[in-house]
Design a protein around this motif. Structure first.
Motif, PDB file in Angstrom:
ATOM      1  N   UNK A 104       0.838  -1.204   0.000  1.00 58.32           N
ATOM      2  CA  UNK A 104       0.000   0.000   0.000  1.00 58.32           C
ATOM      3  C   UNK A 104       0.872   1.253   0.000  1.00 58.32           C
ATOM      4  N   UNK A 105       1.914   1.212   0.827  1.00 60.31           N
ATOM      5  CA  UNK A 105       2.814   2.361   0.916  1.00 60.31           C
ATOM      6  C   UNK A 105       3.453   2.660  -0.452  1.00 60.31           C
ATOM      7  N   UNK A 106       3.813   1.599  -1.163  1.00 60.20           N
ATOM      8  CA  UNK A 106       4.437   1.774  -2.484  1.00 60.20           C
ATOM      9  C   UNK A 106       3.452   2.421  -3.456  1.00 60.20           C
ATOM     10  N   UNK A 107       2.202   1.995  -3.397  1.00 69.72           N
ATOM     11  CA  UNK A 107       1.174   2.622  -4.250  1.00 69.72           C
ATOM     12  C   UNK A 107       1.053   4.102  -3.915  1.00 69.72           C
ATOM     13  N   UNK A 108       1.014   4.344  -2.626  1.00 73.27           N
ATOM     14  CA  UNK A 108       0.814   5.702  -2.119  1.00 73.27           C
ATOM     15  C   UNK A 108       1.914   6.652  -2.585  1.00 73.27           C
ATOM     16  N   UNK A 109       3.123   6.094  -2.727  1.00 70.88           N
ATOM     17  CA  UNK A 109       4.256   6.951  -3.071  1.00 70.88           C
ATOM     18  C   UNK A 109       4.527   7.038  -4.557  1.00 70.88           C
TER      19      UNK A 109
ATOM     20  N   UNK B 169      -1.827   7.103  -5.692  1.00 72.07           N
ATOM     21  CA  UNK B 169      -0.817   8.069  -5.281  1.00 72.07           C
ATOM     22  C   UNK B 169      -1.448   9.131  -4.374  1.00 72.07           C
ATOM     23  N   UNK B 170      -0.936   9.214  -3.161  1.00 74.61           N
ATOM     24  CA  UNK B 170      -1.437  10.175  -2.175  1.00 74.61           C
ATOM     25  C   UNK B 170      -2.935  10.015  -1.866  1.00 74.61           C
ATOM     26  N   UNK B 171      -3.451   8.804  -2.058  1.00 78.20           N
ATOM     27  CA  UNK B 171      -4.828   8.538  -1.621  1.00 78.20           C
ATOM     28  C   UNK B 171      -4.757   8.310  -0.111  1.00 78.20           C
ATOM     29  N   UNK B 172      -5.172   9.296   0.663  1.00 74.45           N
ATOM     30  CA  UNK B 172      -4.930   9.250   2.118  1.00 74.45           C
ATOM     31  C   UNK B 172      -5.573   8.043   2.809  1.00 74.45           C
TER      32      UNK B 172
END
Ligand code: ZN
Ligand code: ZN
Ligand code: FE
Length: 764
Positions: A164-169, A176-179
């Motif tokens: 999830x963190x990798x997607x977020x970054x 990306x940046x989906x809180x």
């Protein structure tokens, strides 16, 4: 040689929390541009440099192919800036500048991409009820503070797993940046409870489906609060829900599996279909079809039905493989208190109402009820503007110094404004109990913090006893502006249409405190934001027992009868004599005679009530407006004739003789004319009164625009006939499309009035 250029681009509108920055990032890469993008209070700001041709394609694509949820209101370009020689294109952190606000996005229904993954057995989020992405998911309701980062949301307790963190970054990932990004490994989980304890089961969702099938009533945690749900086709379950909720007749909203399922029970036109599927997912009030498969107890005595489509992944999973075509989905609350949001609170407060509780551990921070709208003449009309819309601001031309408009005490919403932006709150409800008042104060504090507004001017209703008035007065250091209720109604209608010139305002509602201390509600005003003059009103009639007359329309019927016929009043309507005890009628007559607890009112809502009771449609109500709604529902749509009516002039004021209209109703009643025909004639009469009085006012003052506002205009038939009658006289008519016509829209009017008059007042 390649010609380089640099431009700055500011995009305004709905551009935040909708995947706009990744979209820009992609585009910049596509065209090989360098520079940056970030979210500011004024919108999304971009600076990009590169080849001139590429730059112009970049700008074209922004305006022509924005992300699906974005709505661009304006795109401002400054070209030929000095070159900076950036080496890459970056997404800068959004910054909250001093005195500026960071926008907070409304909650958005699960998007098609996420839905596809939700039902893809190969996907790691297969059947995961909290799937979301940059384009969808919870926003406003999970936000604790600004800026909108994960640590400021109720997702802060969940640590993202590596994937999830990798997607977020990853700027190329749609998360990306989906809180609220999460997955079954790292995110919230469902659990199912009965009244005592957690129910041990492999799959809480399937177990919930099974129990709903058996007729259970479930409290289900949604985006902005709990719903009470049951199978809409199960008459016995619906009846049980009604009796537990002590809600005898008020219609329940239903959630349908999909648009096809909606079409089986209701008529759906193109605009209604569009709104039902809109990512904001309001409840849309539709025309019921005869003989649908639903329990008749869902919306008794009503031609319409409030319907919504699933909007969270959890809702979609509830319907999947279940065979349900519709579930009742009504706000879960105790009596008239605000909607329940906490898990523990739900099991405590709703224990008499629900058999089972489908909950999860992602907290709801801000309550937000479902929005309710309907479509008239192809346009959206709000009954309640809340989830999906709040806290998205309205942008108006009237500039505001920093204002809190407190709203009215019924169907309360408040408004905070600064500059040209007016932030309307979610639906707060009736400020009649401690919980609602707390919710109100709490939400105001939130909005002030979210949008960095410290109001210098506070606007409130003129009513001295409103909770909202008392609240405003407690804020001592501020400039207070007391706004007359119907002036606020009209100003709110003008404001949403950007009209800033004198209009004829027709404000028809149940109750509003008048400038002269009497109860108004059938008003014709002429004015603008600064001031108004009351030019005409319905004839005043005693309101026996105040509130009691609102709950019991027959009291209002008796008041009209007694005012007109004195002691022989009951002889006029023999049927009423059978329904009202002689002694009680006597007491009411004495009340009216001696004017005991019997304020005078020009209320149009009460006139509708009286007619409804007089012709035997509804004597007492179990929810607000019921008598008038049922009168509208039975009216024969083919009848277009009206009763004759008159008015007189009293010290320059036109007074419309409603007693004469009631007389005409009685005459029809005695002649054996049926209820549907009388109801229709009465509606048509009121429409001709509206158009006729506006005509007289125009002849005296030349004002050409008419604004219609007030709760009475929730009546579709009346609105349709009034629009027709006014347009036939070539009036330009303004009617609400962006805020409710009922008291839920009042705060906007208060805000613009205060914006115009408040600064002036602070100097006097
Ligand atoms: Zn999504
Ligand atoms: Zn994860
Ligand atoms: Fe009102």
């Amino acid at each position: 040689m390649e010609q380089l250029s640099r431009s700055s681009i500011t995009v305004r509108g709905i551009v935040q929390g909708v995947g706009f920055r990744p979209f820009i990032y992609h585009l910049a890469h596509k065209y090989g541009l360098h520079g940056w993008v970030y979210n500011s209070s004024g919108g999304v700001v971009i600076e990009a440099e590169g080849n001139v041709m590429d730059l112009s394609c970049f700008i074209r694509d922004i305006s022509e192919t924005p992300p699906p949820l974005a709505h661009i209101e304006s795109l401002e370009v400054h070209s030929a800036l000095a070159l900076q020689g950036d080496k890459e294109f970056v997404i800068r952190e959004s910054s909250a500048e001093e005195g500026d606000f960071v926008p907070v996005s409304p909650d958005i229904a699960v998007c098609p991409d996420c839905l596809r993954e939700l039902f893809d057995p190969q996907d790691r989020r297969f059947r995961y009820p909290f799937i979301n992405c940059t384009n969808c998911g919870p926003r406003f309701t999970i936000t604790r503070d600004i800026p909108y980062d994960r640590k400021h949301t109720t997702m802060r307790d969940f640590r993202m797993c590596e994937t999830c963190q990798a997607e977020y970054e990853n700027p190329f990932d749609r998360r990306f940046h989906a809180q609220p990004n999460c997955c079954p490994r790292c995110g919230p989980k469902l659990s199912l409870w009965d009244r005592q304890q957690e129910i041990e089961c492999a799959d809480p969702l399937r177990e919930t489906q099974r129990l709903l099938k058996e007729g259970s009533i479930a409290a289900i945690k949604g985006l902005g609060g709990f719903h009470l749900a049951c199978d809409a086709a199960n008459d016995e379950a619906v009846a049980r829900l009604r009796s537990r909720k002590l809600r005898t007749f008020k219609p329940f909203a239903v959630m349908c599996a999909d648009l096809d399922a909606v079409r089986q029970i209701c008529e759906v036109n193109a605009e209604e279909a569009r709104l039902l599927q809109d990512p904001r997912r309001p409840i849309i009030v539709l025309q019921k079809r005869e003989h649908g498969s639903l329990s008749p107890r869902i919306a008794p005595f009503n031609r319409s039905l409030g319907v919504m489509l699933p909007y969270t992944p959890l809702h979609y999973l509830l319907f999947a493989e279940s065979g349900f075509s519709a579930l009742v989905m009504t706000s879960a609350n105790m009596s008239e208190e605000p909607i329940t949001i906490g898990n523990v609170q739900a099991r405590e407060e709703l224990k008499e109402l629900a058999d089972i509780f489908l909950v999860h551990d992602r907290d709801i921070h801000l309550r937000c009820d479902d929005s309710v709208a309907w479509v008239q003449e192809g346009r959206e009309r709000f009954i309640r503007r809340s989830r999906g819309y709040a806290p998205h601001p309205l942008s108006l031309s009237v500039s505001s110094p920093g204002i809190l408009a407190c709203g009215a005490d019924l169907k309360n919403t408040f408004c905070l404004s600064k500059g040209n932006l007016y932030f309307l709150s979610q639906y707060i409800g009736d400020l009649e109990n401690l919980e609602a008042c707390r919710f109100y104060e709490h939400s105001i504090a939130h909005f002030e913090r979210f949008f960095r507004i410290e109001p210098t001017v506070v606007a409130h209703d003129m009513h001295p006893d409103y909770f909202s008035t008392t609240y405003a007065r407690k804020l001592r250091a501020k400039t207070l502006v007391a706004v007359q209720h119907h002036h606020a109604h009209i100003a709110s209608c003008m404001a949403e249409h950007g009209v800033d010139e004198p209009v004829i305002g027709v404000a028809l509602d149940g109750t509003g405190y008048g400038s002269d201390g009497t109860i108004w509600g059938g008003e014709f005003l002429v004015g603008d934001y600064q001031e108004f003059m009351r030019r005409a009103h319905l004839r005043v009639t005693p309101l026996p027992g105040g509130e009691a007359a609102v709950k019991h329309p027959y009291r209002m019927a008796l008041s009209f009868l007694y005012s007109r016929y004195g002691e022989n009043a009951l002889d006029q309507v023999p049927a009423l004599r059978e329904r009202v005890r002689e002694e009680e009628a006597g007491v009411i007559f004495t009340q009216v005679e001696r004017m005991l607890n019997c304020p005078l009112t020009s209320s149009c809502g009460r006139l509708f009530d009286a007619v409804s009771a007089l012709i035997g449609v509804r004597d007492s109500v179990t929810y607000e407006g019921q008598a008038a709604i049922e009168l509208e529902m039975i009216a024969d749509r083919n009848v277009t004739d009206a009763y004759s009516w008159h008015l007189w002039k009293e010290q320059g004021m036109l007074v419309i003789d409603t007693w004469e209209i009631v007389d005409a109703v009685l005459e029809d009643l005695r002649a054996g004319v049926t209820q549907p025909i009388i109801a229709a004639r009465f509606h048509q009469t009121m429409a001709t009164v509206i158009a006729g009085v506006c005509e007289m006012i125009r002849q005296e003052g030349g004002v050409q625009k008419v604004a219609l506002s007030g709760g009475v205009f929730q009546n579709r038939l009346l609105l349709e006939r009034s629009l027709h009658a006014l347009r036939a006289r070539e009036f330009e008519v303004l009617w609400h499309q962006k805020v409710p016509t009922n008291d839920g829209g009042i705060c906007l009017g208060q805000a613009v009035i205060a914006a115009r008059t408040g600064i002036h007042k602070s100097h006097t």
